[in-house]
Design a protein around this motif. Sequence first.
Motif, PDB file in Angstrom:
ATOM      1  N   SER A 180       0.820  -1.211   0.000  1.00 25.65           N
ATOM      2  CA  SER A 180       0.000   0.000   0.000  1.00 25.65           C
ATOM      3  C   SER A 180       0.855   1.263   0.000  1.00 25.65           C
ATOM      4  O   SER A 180       1.912   1.325   0.621  1.00 25.65           O
ATOM      5  N   LYS A 206      -2.811   6.022   8.042  1.00 23.79           N
ATOM      6  CA  LYS A 206      -3.916   5.321   7.369  1.00 23.79           C
ATOM      7  C   LYS A 206      -3.727   3.806   7.458  1.00 23.79           C
ATOM      8  O   LYS A 206      -4.692   3.066   7.614  1.00 23.79           O
ATOM      9  N   LYS A 207      -2.490   3.355   7.357  1.00 30.90           N
ATOM     10  CA  LYS A 207      -2.220   1.922   7.489  1.00 30.90           C
ATOM     11  C   LYS A 207      -2.561   1.440   8.898  1.00 30.90           C
ATOM     12  O   LYS A 207      -3.118   0.357   9.071  1.00 30.90           O
ATOM     13  N   LYS A 215      -6.209   1.038   9.135  1.00 27.32           N
ATOM     14  CA  LYS A 215      -6.617  -0.209   8.457  1.00 27.32           C
ATOM     15  C   LYS A 215      -6.329  -1.426   9.340  1.00 27.32           C
ATOM     16  O   LYS A 215      -7.136  -2.349   9.417  1.00 27.32           O
ATOM     17  N   SER A 219      -8.921  -1.542  12.082  1.00 23.67           N
ATOM     18  CA  SER A 219     -10.220  -1.946  11.526  1.00 23.67           C
ATOM     19  C   SER A 219     -10.254  -3.444  11.243  1.00 23.67           C
ATOM     20  O   SER A 219     -11.252  -4.118  11.521  1.00 23.67           O
TER      21      SER A 219
END
Length: 188
Positions: free
Chosen positions: A39, A45-46, A49, A52
Amino acid sequence: MDIKEIRNATEINIKKMTDSFPEDLEKLQDDFFLKIEKSQLSPLKKLEKLYSFMDEVYKHINKYTTCKKGCSYCCSYYVTISDIEIQFIEQKNKGIKRKEQFDTDKKRVGTPCLFLKNEACSIYESRPYVCHRHVMFTPDNSICTEDNAHIHKLQLLAWPKLDKSYNLIRAESGSNKLHDIRDVFPKK
């Protein structure tokens, strides 16, 4: 229940959980790591993720664990937090800012996390990786007390590829340093 019975019950709970998991947990972890590795997202942001993904997995795991809202024994353990997680907590929780200077030499075990409010985590959605990762499969939470927690070594769920993902995110963020959460944020 003696420790031998607790260990056996824990192993049974983990086996039930892994046997009933709708997909191959190892493959899910492998696939997730490859996505994170390839990615182009920012480390923040990672990390989002990763959290999540873990939350989705926990929807299944939850029925096999004694970890529930109101049980907060582990919140008095050493709660490691990386620099990227500090940024994540600040970003997701308006009004929470780190200290100018971190306390680095204090022993914090036995002191409840400063985000523990009414036996629940007040930053639960952005809690550190170590908190996301710590899940007990014991028959009850009696083993989790401060007196018992460091005496008996019990099997936790192994997350090798998620650990690898977390370590990759930390490395990409430019800092691998870990702190105790109580050293970083001021008590309110």
